[in-house]
Design an enzyme around this catalytic site. Structure first.
Site, PDB file in Angstrom:
ATOM      1  N   SER A 241      -2.494   6.747 -15.526  1.00 36.00           N
ATOM      2  CA  SER A 241      -2.318   6.797 -17.206  1.00 36.00           C
ATOM      3  C   SER A 241      -3.808   6.998 -17.647  1.00 36.00           C
ATOM      4  O   SER A 241      -4.120   7.843 -18.441  1.00 36.00           O
ATOM      5  CB  SER A 241      -1.971   5.601 -17.638  1.00 36.00           C
ATOM      6  N   HIS A 271       3.456   3.465 -10.449  1.00 30.11           N
ATOM      7  CA  HIS A 271       2.384   2.918 -11.528  1.00 30.11           C
ATOM      8  C   HIS A 271       2.673   1.957 -12.305  1.00 30.11           C
ATOM      9  O   HIS A 271       2.798   0.657 -11.951  1.00 30.11           O
ATOM     10  CB  HIS A 271       1.776   4.085 -12.166  1.00 30.11           C
ATOM     11  N   HIS A 317      -2.984  -3.696  -3.217  1.00 26.71           N
ATOM     12  CA  HIS A 317      -3.690  -3.080  -4.464  1.00 26.71           C
ATOM     13  C   HIS A 317      -4.401  -1.954  -3.708  1.00 26.71           C
ATOM     14  O   HIS A 317      -5.221  -2.152  -2.656  1.00 26.71           O
ATOM     15  CB  HIS A 317      -4.918  -4.073  -5.293  1.00 26.71           C
ATOM     16  N   ARG A 326      -5.864 -10.760 -13.342  1.00 22.05           N
ATOM     17  CA  ARG A 326      -4.999 -10.532 -14.208  1.00 22.05           C
ATOM     18  C   ARG A 326      -3.502 -11.558 -13.992  1.00 22.05           C
ATOM     19  O   ARG A 326      -2.907 -11.916 -14.715  1.00 22.05           O
ATOM     20  CB  ARG A 326      -4.561  -9.129 -14.369  1.00 22.05           C
ATOM     21  N   ASP A 372       1.145  -7.531 -11.398  1.00 24.26           N
ATOM     22  CA  ASP A 372       2.715  -7.255 -11.583  1.00 24.26           C
ATOM     23  C   ASP A 372       3.445  -8.332 -10.942  1.00 24.26           C
ATOM     24  O   ASP A 372       4.896  -8.360 -10.954  1.00 24.26           O
ATOM     25  CB  ASP A 372       3.083  -6.044 -10.992  1.00 24.26           C
TER      26      ASP A 372
HETATM   27  N1  AMX Z   1       4.360  -4.843   1.022  1.00 20.81           N
HETATM   28  C1  AMX Z   1       4.405  -4.184   2.151  1.00 20.81           C
HETATM   29  N2  AMX Z   1       3.593  -3.300   2.649  1.00 20.81           N
HETATM   30  C2  AMX Z   1       2.447  -3.164   1.961  1.00 20.81           C
HETATM   31  C3  AMX Z   1       2.256  -3.720   0.690  1.00 20.81           C
HETATM   32  C4  AMX Z   1       3.176  -4.616   0.288  1.00 20.81           C
HETATM   33  N3  AMX Z   1       2.980  -5.323  -0.733  1.00 20.81           N
HETATM   34  N4  AMX Z   1       0.953  -3.328   0.493  1.00 20.81           N
HETATM   35  C5  AMX Z   1       0.426  -2.369   1.524  1.00 20.81           C
HETATM   36  N5  AMX Z   1       1.507  -2.353   2.249  1.00 20.81           N
HETATM   37  C6  AMX Z   1       1.411  -1.327   3.137  1.00 20.81           C
HETATM   38  C7  AMX Z   1       1.325  -0.038   2.658  1.00 20.81           C
HETATM   39  O1  AMX Z   1       2.874   0.613   2.499  1.00 20.81           O
HETATM   40  C8  AMX Z   1       0.733   0.972   3.649  1.00 20.81           C
HETATM   41  O2  AMX Z   1       1.669   1.077   4.766  1.00 20.81           O
HETATM   42  P1  AMX Z   1       1.618   2.480   5.621  1.00 20.81           P
HETATM   43  O3  AMX Z   1       0.518   2.370   6.218  1.00 20.81           O
HETATM   44  O4  AMX Z   1       2.833   2.080   6.410  1.00 20.81           O
HETATM   45  O5  AMX Z   1       1.992   3.634   4.544  1.00 20.81           O
HETATM   46  C9  AMX Z   1      -0.269  -0.108   4.218  1.00 20.81           C
HETATM   47  O6  AMX Z   1       0.048  -1.456   3.983  1.00 20.81           O
HETATM   48  C10 AMX Z   1      -1.708   0.104   3.883  1.00 20.81           C
HETATM   49  O7  AMX Z   1      -1.723   0.145   2.243  1.00 20.81           O
HETATM   50  P2  AMX Z   1      -2.902  -0.117   1.617  1.00 20.81           P
HETATM   51  O8  AMX Z   1      -4.281   0.763   1.748  1.00 20.81           O
HETATM   52  O9  AMX Z   1      -3.268  -1.640   1.760  1.00 20.81           O
HETATM   53  O10 AMX Z   1      -2.453  -0.062   0.108  1.00 20.81           O
HETATM   54  P3  AMX Z   1      -2.537   1.364  -0.860  1.00 20.81           P
HETATM   55  O11 AMX Z   1      -3.584   1.459  -1.393  1.00 20.81           O
HETATM   56  O12 AMX Z   1      -2.009   2.561   0.119  1.00 20.81           O
HETATM   57  O13 AMX Z   1      -1.287   1.132  -1.668  1.00 20.81           O
HETATM   58  C11 AMX Z   1      -0.217  -0.351  -3.508  1.00 20.81           C
HETATM   59  C12 AMX Z   1      -1.424   0.097  -2.939  1.00 20.81           C
HETATM   60  C13 AMX Z   1      -0.567  -1.166  -4.654  1.00 20.81           C
HETATM   61  C14 AMX Z   1       0.359   0.981  -3.912  1.00 20.81           C
HETATM   62  C15 AMX Z   1       0.538  -1.187  -2.380  1.00 20.81           C
HETATM   63  O14 AMX Z   1       0.020  -2.291  -1.985  1.00 20.81           O
HETATM   64  C16 AMX Z   1       2.041  -1.657  -2.636  1.00 20.81           C
HETATM   65  O15 AMX Z   1       2.825  -0.522  -2.503  1.00 20.81           O
HETATM   66  N6  AMX Z   1       2.190  -2.516  -3.101  1.00 20.81           N
HETATM   67  C17 AMX Z   1       3.622  -3.116  -3.431  1.00 20.81           C
HETATM   68  C18 AMX Z   1       3.842  -2.333  -4.887  1.00 20.81           C
HETATM   69  C19 AMX Z   1       3.102  -2.874  -6.289  1.00 20.81           C
HETATM   70  O16 AMX Z   1       2.987  -3.961  -6.227  1.00 20.81           O
HETATM   71  N7  AMX Z   1       2.419  -1.764  -7.084  1.00 20.81           N
HETATM   72  C20 AMX Z   1       1.755  -2.102  -7.907  1.00 20.81           C
HETATM   73  C21 AMX Z   1       0.234  -1.935  -8.207  1.00 20.81           C
HETATM   74  C22 AMX Z   1      -0.555  -2.302  -9.423  1.00 20.81           C
HETATM   75  C23 AMX Z   1      -0.207  -1.481 -10.250  1.00 20.81           C
HETATM   76  O17 AMX Z   1      -1.001  -0.234 -10.225  1.00 20.81           O
HETATM   77  N8  AMX Z   1       0.627  -1.588 -11.603  1.00 20.81           N
END
Ligand code: AMX
Length: 438
Positions: A241, A271, A317, A326, A372
């Site tokens: 955003s 997001h 994250h 937060r 979140d």
């Molecule tokens: N549950 C399961 N697996 C997870 C995870 C979670 N909460 N967080 C990370 N992982 C996995 C990833 O999917 C990735 O798997 P892959 O290698 O098979 O693709 C691996 O761990 C490595 O990921 P990462 O480098 O630690 O995270 P990222 O920077 O790629 O992604 C995020 C960050 C937030 C998208 C991810 O942690 C996630 O999907 N979390 C759950 C959704 C969520 O809470 N999103 C909100 C984020 C805050 C926001 O922007 N509002």
């Protein structure tokens, strides 16, 4: 107006600093770029400038150098509440200094004077199909306001030096009107109401929003929303955003057009939508076990989620490597106001169990909760249970940070953004060159 005065006083020095960085030190390297980053969403490439906020991987968000606990302590409090006035936070983001109570109130008064929304915007919202997503309505309403943008109207007659002043006018207008638009969408969409909400100049931003939403009678909602608007306001410039606002604004599109684009990015499931996913996951747990499960049952449920190829929403994250401050602030609010709430007790148990499970799985770089993990749960407690609406709340808050950045980008003469593309063949060529034996 106070924000204008304070920014104006700082500008000569800031402009000199930027000029010197570009003219005398423009060739100093701050980063290298890898193929992984080119293909991987430009992750971590240092290529944006902002002084409004900074995400420190080890401490979380710093707003103008201040942590969330510091901020909540030092910003002037709203009348009758325990949380600060949102106007004080806006002052801090714009000016870079903690305001006095009078200065924070000046921003609140500006908002009250600018809060009314033209009738055609409400008419347009009512004309939309009933099933339209609230974020689509919200973004459309912002774009409809563009008609009155001072920046767009004055663009051909003003000099570059005053872009920021006119951008500030638009930013105050925009941020002032968002609570009323959001509350209207909420009451119209979910309660079939068409009466225009009224902004009360004797109440602050948080209380006005709570009242227009018609949940102010429930104890503490205004304070919750003050805290919510403050802690979600900014997360440096690379998130979707903020970056969308910056990119569109760099073409000198006015703040309304730029913020409508930012909202469309925020509406993406990767997001701003994670808060509803997280609440849905907690409700799934509660339903399956008919209440709060045992630690062992919850562990198993978390493993089942992961083994089913799903993520555990609210955890992990892209930048942070600690518990998101937060999350902590919201959890503290919940425990102070309604510690016995089932969903909060469940969120707390999840916080004890899920990081261990994610660590055992060994994939997530950050097994801790993010913003979140609990924000939807707090809304749920106060009876705001229409999940789709949660991202609109995020949108009101995010406007504060991205408009502060917009004003400063114009003040410092930031140019149009234009990174360079490469073809796949060029990348393969770069690999062949780099991998050649010495
Ligand atoms: N549950 C399961 N697996 C997870 C995870 C979670 N909460 N967080 C990370 N992982 C996995 C990833 O999917 C990735 O798997 P892959 O290698 O098979 O693709 C691996 O761990 C490595 O990921 P990462 O480098 O630690 O995270 P990222 O920077 O790629 O992604 C995020 C960050 C937030 C998208 C991810 O942690 C996630 O999907 N979390 C759950 C959704 C969520 O809470 N999103 C909100 C984020 C805050 C926001 O922007 N509002």
């Amino acid at each position: 107006m106070i924000l204008h005065e304070k920014i104006s006083a700082q500008l000569p020095e800031w402009r000199e600093r930027i000029k010197s960085l570009v003219k005398e030190h423009g060739d100093v390297k701050v980063d290298d770029v890898t193929i992984g980053q080119v293909i991987g969403g430009m992750r971590d490439i240092k290529s944006l400038l902002t002084d409004v906020s900074f995400v420190d991987p080890a401490h979380g968000i710093l707003f103008r150098g201040m942590s969330i606990p510091e901020l909540l302590k030092k910003l002037p409090k709203a009348r009758g509440g325990k949380m600060p006035m949102v106007g004080g936070l806006y002052y801090l983001l714009m000016v870079g200094e903690v305001p006095t109570k009078e200065q924070a109130l000046e921003v609140e008064i500006e908002w009250a004077m600018r809060a009314s929304v033209p009738d055609y915007v409400f008419k347009m919202l009512r004309a939309m199909p009933k099933e339209t997503h609230p974020m689509t309505l919200f973004s459309q309403a912002v774009l409809a306001l563009q008609n009155n943008s001072a920046f767009a109207q004055r663009y051909h007659t003003m000099s570059k030096d005053v872009y920021w002043e006119v951008a500030l006018e638009d930013s105050l207008d925009l941020t002032a009107k968002l609570p009323m638009i959001a509350a209207y969408i909420y009451r119209m969409k979910y309660f079939d109401e068409s009466g225009k909400p009224r902004y009360n100049p004797r109440q602050d931003y948080g209380m006005n929003f709570a009242r227009m939403m018609k949940v102010s009678d429930k104890k503490g909602y205004a304070d919750l929303m003050r805290q919510y608007f403050i802690i979600h306001s900014d997360h440096e410039s690379g998130n979707v955003s903020a970056h969308a606002m910056h990119l569109v604004g760099s073409a000198l599109s006015d703040p309304f057009r730029s913020f409508s684009a930012a909202l469309n990015g925020l509406a993406g499931p990767l997001h701003g939508l994670a808060n509803q996913e997280s609440l849905a996951w907690l409700l799934e747990v509660k339903e399956k076990f008919g209440g709060i499960p045992s630690r062992e049952d919850l562990r198993q449920f978390a493993w089942d989620t992961l083994n089913g190829g799903r993520v555990i929403p609210g955890y992990g994250h892209g930048v942070l490597r600690v518990v998101d401050p937060r999350f902590t602030a919201q959890m503290q609010f919940a425990k102070a106001h309604f510690p016995e709430d089932d969903m909060i007790r469940l969120a707390d148990l999840v916080y004890e169990v899920v990081p261990e499970v994610l660590k055992e799985q060994g994939k997530a770089k950050d097994p801790a909760p993010n913003v979140d993990a609990v924000s939807g749960t707090l809304q749920y407690h106060y009876g705001v249970r229409e999940f789709q609406f949660y991202t609109v709340l995020f949108g009101i808050s995010r406007a504060l940070g991205v408009t502060a950045n917009y004003v400063w980008a114009r003040a410092l003469g930031m140019p149009i953004e234009r990174p360079k593309s490469m073809t796949t063949k060029m990348l393969e060529g770069a690999v062949a060159e780099a991998r050649q034996p010495a």
